[in-house]
Design a protein around this motif. Structure first.
Motif, PDB file in Angstrom:
ATOM      1  N   ALA A 112       0.828  -1.209   0.000  1.00 30.83           N
ATOM      2  CA  ALA A 112       0.000   0.000   0.000  1.00 30.83           C
ATOM      3  C   ALA A 112       0.863   1.259   0.000  1.00 30.83           C
ATOM      4  O   ALA A 112       0.570   2.222  -0.717  1.00 30.83           O
ATOM      5  N   ILE A 113       1.945   1.248   0.776  1.00 36.62           N
ATOM      6  CA  ILE A 113       2.849   2.407   0.795  1.00 36.62           C
ATOM      7  C   ILE A 113       3.460   2.600  -0.590  1.00 36.62           C
ATOM      8  O   ILE A 113       3.504   3.718  -1.106  1.00 36.62           O
ATOM      9  N   GLY A 114       3.919   1.522  -1.210  1.00 36.15           N
ATOM     10  CA  GLY A 114       4.504   1.606  -2.547  1.00 36.15           C
ATOM     11  C   GLY A 114       3.522   2.160  -3.569  1.00 36.15           C
ATOM     12  O   GLY A 114       3.881   3.011  -4.390  1.00 36.15           O
ATOM     13  N   ARG A 115       2.274   1.694  -3.534  1.00 33.61           N
ATOM     14  CA  ARG A 115       1.254   2.215  -4.458  1.00 33.61           C
ATOM     15  C   ARG A 115       1.007   3.700  -4.222  1.00 33.61           C
ATOM     16  O   ARG A 115       0.887   4.483  -5.161  1.00 33.61           O
ATOM     17  N   ARG A 116       0.947   4.079  -2.954  1.00 31.64           N
ATOM     18  CA  ARG A 116       0.695   5.485  -2.607  1.00 31.64           C
ATOM     19  C   ARG A 116       1.847   6.382  -3.068  1.00 31.64           C
ATOM     20  O   ARG A 116       1.629   7.474  -3.579  1.00 31.64           O
ATOM     21  N   VAL A 117       3.079   5.923  -2.898  1.00 32.16           N
ATOM     22  CA  VAL A 117       4.254   6.679  -3.330  1.00 32.16           C
ATOM     23  C   VAL A 117       4.226   6.862  -4.844  1.00 32.16           C
ATOM     24  O   VAL A 117       4.433   7.965  -5.361  1.00 32.16           O
ATOM     25  N   LEU A 118       3.941   5.788  -5.569  1.00 38.41           N
ATOM     26  CA  LEU A 118       3.874   5.884  -7.037  1.00 38.41           C
ATOM     27  C   LEU A 118       2.719   6.762  -7.506  1.00 38.41           C
ATOM     28  O   LEU A 118       2.836   7.455  -8.507  1.00 38.41           O
ATOM     29  N   ALA A 119       1.602   6.736  -6.791  1.00 38.31           N
ATOM     30  CA  ALA A 119       0.443   7.545  -7.170  1.00 38.31           C
ATOM     31  C   ALA A 119       0.720   9.032  -6.996  1.00 38.31           C
ATOM     32  O   ALA A 119       0.089   9.865  -7.640  1.00 38.31           O
ATOM     33  N   GLY A 120       1.691   9.364  -6.137  1.00 41.03           N
ATOM     34  CA  GLY A 120       2.026  10.756  -5.898  1.00 41.03           C
ATOM     35  C   GLY A 120       2.852  11.369  -7.017  1.00 41.03           C
ATOM     36  O   GLY A 120       3.128  12.553  -7.014  1.00 41.03           O
ATOM     37  N   GLY A 121       3.258  10.584  -7.980  1.00 35.12           N
ATOM     38  CA  GLY A 121       4.062  11.067  -9.099  1.00 35.12           C
ATOM     39  C   GLY A 121       5.173  10.090  -9.416  1.00 35.12           C
ATOM     40  O   GLY A 121       5.456   9.182  -8.638  1.00 35.12           O
ATOM     41  N   PRO A 122       5.816  10.270 -10.527  1.00 36.34           N
ATOM     42  CA  PRO A 122       6.837   9.311 -10.959  1.00 36.34           C
ATOM     43  C   PRO A 122       8.147   9.403 -10.176  1.00 36.34           C
ATOM     44  O   PRO A 122       9.034   8.587 -10.366  1.00 36.34           O
ATOM     45  N   GLN A 123       8.275  10.380  -9.300  1.00 36.34           N
ATOM     46  CA  GLN A 123       9.546  10.586  -8.624  1.00 36.34           C
ATOM     47  C   GLN A 123       9.781   9.680  -7.416  1.00 36.34           C
ATOM     48  O   GLN A 123      10.902   9.370  -7.090  1.00 36.34           O
ATOM     49  N   GLY A 124       8.731   9.277  -6.737  1.00 38.31           N
ATOM     50  CA  GLY A 124       8.906   8.526  -5.506  1.00 38.31           C
ATOM     51  C   GLY A 124       9.219   7.060  -5.729  1.00 38.31           C
ATOM     52  O   GLY A 124       8.735   6.437  -6.667  1.00 38.31           O
ATOM     53  N   ARG A 125      10.055   6.496  -4.854  1.00 34.76           N
ATOM     54  CA  ARG A 125      10.402   5.084  -4.886  1.00 34.76           C
ATOM     55  C   ARG A 125      10.411   4.551  -3.462  1.00 34.76           C
ATOM     56  O   ARG A 125      10.663   5.274  -2.507  1.00 34.76           O
ATOM     57  N   LEU A 126      10.186   3.251  -3.327  1.00 32.14           N
ATOM     58  CA  LEU A 126      10.215   2.582  -2.040  1.00 32.14           C
ATOM     59  C   LEU A 126      11.243   1.463  -2.110  1.00 32.14           C
ATOM     60  O   LEU A 126      11.204   0.641  -3.023  1.00 32.14           O
ATOM     61  N   ARG A 127      12.172   1.452  -1.174  1.00 31.00           N
ATOM     62  CA  ARG A 127      13.134   0.343  -1.057  1.00 31.00           C
ATOM     63  C   ARG A 127      12.765  -0.447   0.182  1.00 31.00           C
ATOM     64  O   ARG A 127      12.599   0.108   1.257  1.00 31.00           O
ATOM     65  N   ARG A 128      12.693  -1.766   0.005  1.00 30.89           N
ATOM     66  CA  ARG A 128      12.330  -2.666   1.103  1.00 30.89           C
ATOM     67  C   ARG A 128      13.564  -3.169   1.836  1.00 30.89           C
ATOM     68  O   ARG A 128      14.689  -2.848   1.477  1.00 30.89           O
ATOM     69  N   LEU A 129      13.337  -4.001   2.837  1.00 29.61           N
ATOM     70  CA  LEU A 129      14.377  -4.426   3.770  1.00 29.61           C
ATOM     71  C   LEU A 129      15.674  -4.914   3.111  1.00 29.61           C
ATOM     72  O   LEU A 129      16.745  -4.462   3.505  1.00 29.61           O
ATOM     73  N   PRO A 130      15.663  -5.797   2.114  1.00 30.51           N
ATOM     74  CA  PRO A 130      16.949  -6.242   1.539  1.00 30.51           C
ATOM     75  C   PRO A 130      17.760  -5.083   0.938  1.00 30.51           C
ATOM     76  O   PRO A 130      18.983  -5.025   1.114  1.00 30.51           O
ATOM     77  N   ASP A 131      17.087  -4.163   0.269  1.00 22.63           N
ATOM     78  CA  ASP A 131      17.785  -2.998  -0.302  1.00 22.63           C
ATOM     79  C   ASP A 131      18.261  -2.047   0.795  1.00 22.63           C
ATOM     80  O   ASP A 131      19.323  -1.441   0.679  1.00 22.63           O
ATOM     81  N   VAL A 132      17.472  -1.918   1.851  1.00 26.28           N
ATOM     82  CA  VAL A 132      17.855  -1.056   2.973  1.00 26.28           C
ATOM     83  C   VAL A 132      19.112  -1.608   3.644  1.00 26.28           C
ATOM     84  O   VAL A 132      20.037  -0.860   3.967  1.00 26.28           O
ATOM     85  N   ARG A 133      19.152  -2.922   3.823  1.00 24.96           N
ATOM     86  CA  ARG A 133      20.363  -3.534   4.408  1.00 24.96           C
ATOM     87  C   ARG A 133      21.585  -3.244   3.535  1.00 24.96           C
ATOM     88  O   ARG A 133      22.665  -2.970   4.048  1.00 24.96           O
ATOM     89  N   ALA A 134      21.414  -3.316   2.216  1.00 18.42           N
ATOM     90  CA  ALA A 134      22.526  -3.020   1.310  1.00 18.42           C
ATOM     91  C   ALA A 134      22.950  -1.557   1.419  1.00 18.42           C
ATOM     92  O   ALA A 134      24.145  -1.249   1.393  1.00 18.42           O
TER      93      ALA A 134
END
Length: 185
Positions: A112-134
């Motif tokens: 839901a957070i990812g959909r909301r971020v994308l709905a706000g415009g093409p600029q937002g992205r969401l990185r999940r736990l594996p990417d955050v650890r990296a």
């Protein structure tokens, strides 16, 4: 209420909040005492079992602030994600990251957070736990002991045992960044 954020969080009853938002800056940087493992532990204690912590972090190339913040937050919270603008990550400009963290009993609604971020415009992205650890890999934990004004620059050489007994990994801490480690600052 108007008071220091650290003092406020220290006064919160355990398990009393569903969400805590840290959006505090002094000269475009979050004050050091609000970027520590100890502060994150206070926040986690004030959150209810399904509570979430949101932290606004401003950073730019080479993205050292967000890396250290993520390493620190990952030490306390089981699930961590980050919302960002790609231009900031690519080094095109200074900008904000919003860290979303939760404990082991919380289920972050990441789809839901990812959909909301994308709905706000093409600029937002969401990185999940594996990417955050990296993103956090190689950055030192921010602990209050490292920020004491009375500490001598070489004091950490004699305090490794004390830090280990407090639960911090200290291997490789002298002059070398390491995950979950400390380094001379």
């Amino acid at each position: 209420r108007v008071e220091d954020a650290r003092a406020l969080v220290e006064s919160l009853p355990a398990g009393s909040f569903d969400v805590i938002v840290r959006d505090t800056f002094a000269d475009a940087v979050v004050p050091a005492h609000l970027r520590t493992v100890e502060f994150c532990r206070l926040v986690a204690a004030a959150l209810g079992p399904s509570g979430a912590y949101l932290a606004n972090v401003a950073d730019g190339t080479p993205l050292t602030l967000i890396g250290a913040e993520l390493a620190t937050i990952l030490e306390v919270f089981a699930d961590v994600s980050v919302v960002y603008e790609p231009a900031v990550v690519k080094g095109r400009r200074h900008g904000n990251f919003v860290v979303v963290a939760a404990g082991p009993d919380a289920a972050l609604p990441l789809d839901a957070i990812g959909r909301r971020v994308l709905a706000g415009g093409p600029q937002g992205r969401l990185r999940r736990l594996p990417d955050v650890r990296a993103m956090a890999r190689g950055y030192q934990l921010q602990v209050e002991w490292l920020q004491r004004p009375d500490r001598l620059r070489n004091d950490h050489l004699g305090r490794a045992g004390e830090m280990e007994s407090a639960g911090y990994a200290v291997e490789g801490y002298v002059g070398k960044p390491c995950p979950r480690g400390m380094q001379h600052v």
